[in-house]
Write an enzyme that holds these catalytic residues in place. Structure first.
Site, PDB file in Angstrom:
ATOM      1  N   ARG A   1       0.818  -1.216   0.000  1.00 19.79           N
ATOM      2  CA  ARG A   1       0.000   0.000   0.000  1.00 19.79           C
ATOM      3  C   ARG A   1       0.850   1.264   0.000  1.00 19.79           C
ATOM      4  O   ARG A   1       0.344   2.351  -0.273  1.00 19.79           O
ATOM      5  CB  ARG A   1      -0.936  -0.006   1.220  1.00 19.79           C
ATOM      6  CG  ARG A   1      -2.092  -0.975   1.096  1.00 19.79           C
ATOM      7  CD  ARG A   1      -2.977  -0.981   2.318  1.00 19.79           C
ATOM      8  NE  ARG A   1      -2.345  -1.651   3.457  1.00 19.79           N
ATOM      9  CZ  ARG A   1      -2.899  -1.779   4.651  1.00 19.79           C
ATOM     10  NH1 ARG A   1      -4.108  -1.263   4.864  1.00 19.79           N
ATOM     11  NH2 ARG A   1      -2.279  -2.417   5.625  1.00 19.79           N
ATOM     12  N   GLN A   2       2.139   1.122   0.284  1.00 22.45           N
ATOM     13  CA  GLN A   2       3.043   2.278   0.256  1.00 22.45           C
ATOM     14  C   GLN A   2       3.780   2.285  -1.083  1.00 22.45           C
ATOM     15  O   GLN A   2       4.997   2.154  -1.151  1.00 22.45           O
ATOM     16  CB  GLN A   2       4.015   2.216   1.428  1.00 22.45           C
ATOM     17  CG  GLN A   2       3.329   2.280   2.786  1.00 22.45           C
ATOM     18  CD  GLN A   2       4.311   2.360   3.940  1.00 22.45           C
ATOM     19  OE1 GLN A   2       5.307   3.069   3.877  1.00 22.45           O
ATOM     20  NE2 GLN A   2       4.031   1.624   5.011  1.00 22.45           N
TER      21      GLN A   2
ATOM     22  N   HIS B   1      -1.785  -4.267  -4.228  1.00 25.79           N
ATOM     23  CA  HIS B   1      -2.672  -3.125  -3.997  1.00 25.79           C
ATOM     24  C   HIS B   1      -2.773  -2.253  -5.246  1.00 25.79           C
ATOM     25  O   HIS B   1      -3.853  -1.730  -5.559  1.00 25.79           O
ATOM     26  CB  HIS B   1      -2.162  -2.307  -2.815  1.00 25.79           C
ATOM     27  CG  HIS B   1      -3.084  -1.202  -2.410  1.00 25.79           C
ATOM     28  ND1 HIS B   1      -4.345  -1.425  -1.905  1.00 25.79           N
ATOM     29  CD2 HIS B   1      -2.940   0.149  -2.460  1.00 25.79           C
ATOM     30  CE1 HIS B   1      -4.940  -0.270  -1.651  1.00 25.79           C
ATOM     31  NE2 HIS B   1      -4.114   0.695  -1.984  1.00 25.79           N
TER      32      HIS B   1
ATOM     33  N   LYS C   1     -15.500   8.254  -0.404  1.00 25.53           N
ATOM     34  CA  LYS C   1     -14.936   8.350   0.941  1.00 25.53           C
ATOM     35  C   LYS C   1     -13.842   9.399   0.968  1.00 25.53           C
ATOM     36  O   LYS C   1     -13.271   9.763  -0.064  1.00 25.53           O
ATOM     37  CB  LYS C   1     -14.380   7.004   1.409  1.00 25.53           C
ATOM     38  CG  LYS C   1     -13.090   6.576   0.730  1.00 25.53           C
ATOM     39  CD  LYS C   1     -12.539   5.293   1.334  1.00 25.53           C
ATOM     40  CE  LYS C   1     -11.198   4.925   0.702  1.00 25.53           C
ATOM     41  NZ  LYS C   1     -10.641   3.675   1.256  1.00 25.53           N
TER      42      LYS C   1
ATOM     43  N   THR D   1      -8.180  -2.925   9.233  1.00 23.09           N
ATOM     44  CA  THR D   1      -8.969  -2.661  10.438  1.00 23.09           C
ATOM     45  C   THR D   1     -10.470  -2.664  10.151  1.00 23.09           C
ATOM     46  O   THR D   1     -11.275  -2.553  11.074  1.00 23.09           O
ATOM     47  CB  THR D   1      -8.587  -1.307  11.051  1.00 23.09           C
ATOM     48  OG1 THR D   1      -8.851  -0.265  10.098  1.00 23.09           O
ATOM     49  CG2 THR D   1      -7.106  -1.287  11.438  1.00 23.09           C
TER      50      THR D   1
ATOM     51  N   GLY E   1     -12.356  -0.459   8.862  1.00 23.21           N
ATOM     52  CA  GLY E   1     -13.073   0.802   8.992  1.00 23.21           C
ATOM     53  C   GLY E   1     -13.750   1.218   7.694  1.00 23.21           C
ATOM     54  O   GLY E   1     -14.930   1.613   7.687  1.00 23.21           O
TER      55      GLY E   1
END
EC number: 2.7.6.1
Length: 340
Positions: free
Chosen positions: A106-107, A140, A206, A239, A241
């Site tokens: 993801r980085q 990703h 989002k 997580t 979220g």
């Protein structure tokens, strides 16, 4: 101890080895290939350093090193690097790093000044250690495979997951809407919709504060989901979220049901409780990373990625086409979906 060797071209031997993060997946892959995982001695010293040694010769072999970059992630990566280095020094013919989940993926770009591109660093470390090739599932960002100076087999779990969803909604596919949790993954959602018969698409708008990790706010649905059975697709749940917020927004928009589908179930911190309480009909993951019993619940389904990995490993070893696996899946491996 290897009890069987997959025969390819003359003088070619396939060996599968695994780190300590996800040995069950390696065993499942080996079973699909009809071989055993090569026994490895691995342990930690008192100061945290790791030791690795192979119990049999790997000279002249095509070796596949399976290690998912899962918690503790830095230890997982370092162990795989040490395993690759040992193989290189033991004269393995070729070394493929099989990373079902690639750490730091993801980085893959800089959001602000003075930040690293850690995904590039992981690729560089694998190359420096001695990996000739990398195999991973659902990076990703697909373009990050360009960070590696060599071949990268970027496998996608979509055929495995679509096969399951198609079976679950058999006879009702015309009411399925595919939803992306953000605008950035709408292309993946389009591919899902095509495989499910060309149903409607939607995405959740989002916002994210780049200074606060693992926090995003789902605002509204773009697209009509009222009365639809929504399939919410993502590459990774950390997580939860983002996914939990998206479920609530979809329900507020009148969705009949929400099924969450993702490749990598990292499930950090509050993820399990969030997924249990988000109102999703079902959460479907693959076993690219280990999902212990304490993180499983009645609404969770875990599908095996082993047949896909085994097919790709076989194709690489036999100098076949990895791309063709996705053109003919699931007919190629003939197993439908398996549960993990």
């Amino acid at each position: 101890m290897v009890s069987a060797i997959l025969e390819g071209k003359p003088d070619k031997n396939l060996i599968l080895v695994t780190g300590r993060i996800h040995p069950k997946l390696a065993e499942d892959v080996a079973e699909q290939l009809g071989i055993d995982v090569l026994e490895t001695t691995a342990y930690d010293f008192a100061n945290g350093e790791m030791y690795v040694r192979y119990t049999e010769s790997v000279r002249g072999a095509d070796v596949f090193v399976l290690q998912s970059h899962y918690k503790p992630i830095n230890k997982a990566i370092m162990e795989q690097l040490i395993m690759i280095d040992a193989l290189k020094r033991a004269s393995a013919r070729s070394i493929t790093a099989v990373c079902p989940l690639l750490g730091y993926s993801r980085q893959d770009k800089k959001h602000r000044g003075r930040e690293p591109i850690s995904c590039r660093l992981v690729f560089d470390l694998l190359k420096t250690a001695g990996a000739d090739r990398i195999m991973s599932v659902d990076l990703h960002a697909a373009q990050s495979q360009g960070f590696f100076d060599g071949p990268v087999d970027h496998l996608v779990a979509m055929p495995v997951l679509v096969d399951y969803i198609r079976d679950r909604f058999q006879g009702h596919l015309d009411n399925v809407a595919v939803v992306s949790p953000d605008a950035g993954r709408i292309r993946v959602a389009e591919q899902w919709a095509q495989r499910l018969g060309g149903g409607p698409l939607a995405f959740v708008h989002k916002t994210r504060d780049i200074t606060r990790p693992n926090q995003a706010v789902a605002n509204r649905v773009v697209g009509d989901v009222a009365g639809k059975d929504c399939v919410l697709v993502d590459d990774l749940i950390d997580t939860a979220g983002t996914i939990a917020g998206a479920c609530h927004v979809l329900q507020d928009a009148g969705a009949k049901s929400v099924t969450v589908v993702a490749t990598h179930g990292v499930l950090s911190g509050p993820a399990v409780e969030r997924l249990k309480n988000c109102g999703a009909r079902e959460v479907v993951l693959t076993d690219t990373v280990p999902i212990p019993e304490e993180k499983r619940w009645d609404g969770l389904t875990v599908l095996s990625i082993a047949p896909l990995l085994a097919s790709a490993i076989r194709a690489v070893f036999e100098d076949g086409s990895v791309a063709e696996l996705f053109d003919t899946y699931p007919e190629h491996h003939g197993q439908g979906f398996l549960f993990a």
